[in-house]
Design a protein around this motif. Sequence first.
Motif, PDB file in Angstrom:
ATOM      1  N   VAL A 201       9.220  34.214  -8.562  1.00 23.94           N
ATOM      2  CA  VAL A 201       7.898  33.621  -8.308  1.00 23.94           C
ATOM      3  C   VAL A 201       7.991  32.619  -7.167  1.00 23.94           C
ATOM      4  CG1 VAL A 201       5.981  32.302  -9.304  1.00 23.94           C
ATOM      5  CG2 VAL A 201       7.168  33.973 -10.710  1.00 23.94           C
ATOM      6  N   THR A 248      11.922  33.436 -12.621  1.00 23.20           N
ATOM      7  CA  THR A 248      10.992  34.459 -13.129  1.00 23.20           C
ATOM      8  C   THR A 248      10.638  35.468 -12.045  1.00 23.20           C
ATOM      9  OG1 THR A 248      10.055  32.821 -14.629  1.00 23.20           O
ATOM     10  CG2 THR A 248       8.716  34.761 -14.205  1.00 23.20           C
ATOM     11  N   GLN A 249      10.521  36.739 -12.428  1.00 22.87           N
ATOM     12  CA  GLN A 249      10.112  37.775 -11.467  1.00 22.87           C
ATOM     13  C   GLN A 249       8.710  37.496 -10.949  1.00 22.87           C
ATOM     14  OE1 GLN A 249      12.409  41.652 -13.255  1.00 22.87           O
ATOM     15  NE2 GLN A 249      10.381  41.254 -13.999  1.00 22.87           N
ATOM     16  N   SER A 255       0.463  34.217  -9.433  1.00 24.81           N
ATOM     17  CA  SER A 255      -0.963  34.023  -9.758  1.00 24.81           C
ATOM     18  C   SER A 255      -1.266  32.694 -10.401  1.00 24.81           C
ATOM     19  CB  SER A 255      -1.527  35.117 -10.657  1.00 24.81           C
ATOM     20  OG  SER A 255      -0.652  36.011 -11.093  1.00 24.81           O
ATOM     21  N   CYS A 256      -0.412  32.212 -11.287  1.00 22.70           N
ATOM     22  CA  CYS A 256      -0.727  30.929 -11.944  1.00 22.70           C
ATOM     23  C   CYS A 256      -0.702  29.785 -10.944  1.00 22.70           C
ATOM     24  CB  CYS A 256       0.261  30.667 -13.084  1.00 22.70           C
ATOM     25  SG  CYS A 256       0.102  31.844 -14.424  1.00 22.70           S
ATOM     26  N   LEU A 257       0.280  29.833 -10.031  1.00 23.91           N
ATOM     27  CA  LEU A 257       0.371  28.758  -9.036  1.00 23.91           C
ATOM     28  C   LEU A 257      -0.855  28.733  -8.138  1.00 23.91           C
ATOM     29  CD1 LEU A 257       2.943  27.316  -9.620  1.00 23.91           C
ATOM     30  CD2 LEU A 257       3.391  29.745  -9.814  1.00 23.91           C
ATOM     31  N   CYS A 263       4.213  28.180 -13.625  1.00 21.89           N
ATOM     32  CA  CYS A 263       4.656  29.469 -14.179  1.00 21.89           C
ATOM     33  C   CYS A 263       5.264  29.225 -15.549  1.00 21.89           C
ATOM     34  CB  CYS A 263       5.692  30.108 -13.247  1.00 21.89           C
ATOM     35  SG  CYS A 263       6.426  31.602 -13.947  1.00 21.89           S
ATOM     36  N   ARG A 264       4.836  30.004 -16.530  1.00 24.05           N
ATOM     37  CA  ARG A 264       5.377  29.908 -17.882  1.00 24.05           C
ATOM     38  C   ARG A 264       6.371  31.030 -18.179  1.00 24.05           C
ATOM     39  NH1 ARG A 264       4.996  25.211 -17.674  1.00 24.05           N
ATOM     40  NH2 ARG A 264       3.328  23.971 -18.580  1.00 24.05           N
ATOM     41  N   GLY A 265       6.598  31.903 -17.214  1.00 22.19           N
ATOM     42  CA  GLY A 265       7.690  32.865 -17.349  1.00 22.19           C
ATOM     43  C   GLY A 265       7.323  34.227 -17.883  1.00 22.19           C
ATOM     44  N   CYS A 266       6.038  34.614 -17.824  1.00 22.06           N
ATOM     45  CA  CYS A 266       5.683  35.902 -18.444  1.00 22.06           C
ATOM     46  C   CYS A 266       6.260  37.091 -17.685  1.00 22.06           C
ATOM     47  CB  CYS A 266       4.173  36.030 -18.604  1.00 22.06           C
ATOM     48  SG  CYS A 266       3.293  36.644 -17.164  1.00 22.06           S
TER      49      CYS A 266
HETATM   50  S1  SF4 Z   1       3.407  32.899 -15.969  1.00 17.69           S
HETATM   51 FE1  SF4 Z   1       3.426  35.064 -15.420  1.00 17.69          FE
HETATM   52  S2  SF4 Z   1       1.543  35.361 -14.172  1.00 17.69           S
HETATM   53 FE2  SF4 Z   1       1.958  33.163 -14.248  1.00 17.69          FE
HETATM   54  S3  SF4 Z   1       3.147  32.775 -12.376  1.00 17.69           S
HETATM   55 FE3  SF4 Z   1       4.607  33.098 -14.065  1.00 17.69          FE
HETATM   56  S4  SF4 Z   1       5.118  35.280 -13.967  1.00 17.69           S
HETATM   57 FE4  SF4 Z   1       3.245  34.954 -12.766  1.00 17.69          FE
END
Ligand code: SF4
Length: 328
Positions: A201, A248-249, A255-257, A263-266
């Motif tokens: 990310v 995180t990939q 998108s969250c940023l 980023c919460r790591g989804c």
């Molecule tokens: S939480 Fe998920 S959607 Fe949001 S920045 Fe991290 S990987 Fe991307």
Amino acid sequence: MADKIKFGFLLAGGCAGCETALVDISERLVDALDHLEVVFWAPTVADVKYKDLEAMEDGYIDLAFVDGMVRNTENEHTVKVLRQKSKTLVAFGACASLGGIAALGDMHSKKELFDQAYKDTFSTDNPEGILPEPQCLWEGKYDLTLPAFTKRVSTIDQLVDVDYYVGGCPPHHDFIFQLIQAVVSGNLPPKGSWLTSGKAVCDVCKRNPAEHDQQRLPIGEVYRTVEGLPDEDKCLLQQGYICFGPVTQGDCQASCLNVNIPCRGCGGPIPGVRDYGARCVSMVASSLKDDQTAEKLIAKFNDMAKFCYRYSYSSGILNQKLTPGNKA
Ligand code: SF4
Ligand code: SF4
Ligand code: SF4
């Protein structure tokens, strides 16, 4: 036109958000359907029954996606049957690949979970405290069955062989389209790989200090997102908001940023990480300036295990230890 790819989609124990994300590719789904023939999509979309899946020849489905984790005996059965009927099986989304949010329930006993779900919530009206049972005789004549709750949540690959993994809760719709194109063209990495751009990310985040010729510095303050509004241009981690972007990939294009949320790591772990939650812990710890900052972090995030293993508890090494969920 060459034969279409026979495609199947199963929702196991998830919320169906991953399926919604697939539909969210909108009109591009019509283009994709030039190449895909949907032969199974249950239980959310197509009017097919599980017995229809069971009746298919082994390997009949060319490509199957499973979203959701394995939470009950019905999930176990259908995932096993789908594996048998499919040439290629993709664990689609955080739940299927890593366990997802629901796996955090394994940090509690079955009794705690059932009490919360069926007795203790504000909106529950259950004065007799009735809990679901796998079998019951209704009105003395109807023998009813329900899927049984498994001892713990499993990822799909803890139950069957998985060919590919996709991260995201849910996967980002733009990335899903690229994924379908890769599948249709046969341009796939070796079996067992995550289908990902391979970027973190941070690599796609416009706030990355490296993009602005700035160095990352150890952080001396820690904030939760409810505490004020972060600067919209600066790296959130550098501002003290815990962000898992470095590990995180980034197939979501950060998108969250883009909406000022860490980023919460989804997206799941960057390649090469064995225990994603442990890597999140180590990334956060190595970002802190000193012990005082660590104490601030612990005081503000009073449930660090759930915070760091938010999407990946089932796949973590720590979860192989005995937990309340295992004893249930
Ligand atoms: S939480 Fe998920 S959607 Fe949001 S920045 Fe991290 S990987 Fe991307
Ligand atoms: S990964 Fe997220 S969106 Fe997909 S099924 Fe699980 S909870 Fe729902
Ligand atoms: S830590 Fe978070 S805010 Fe900072 S560059 Fe990485 S993804 Fe962006």
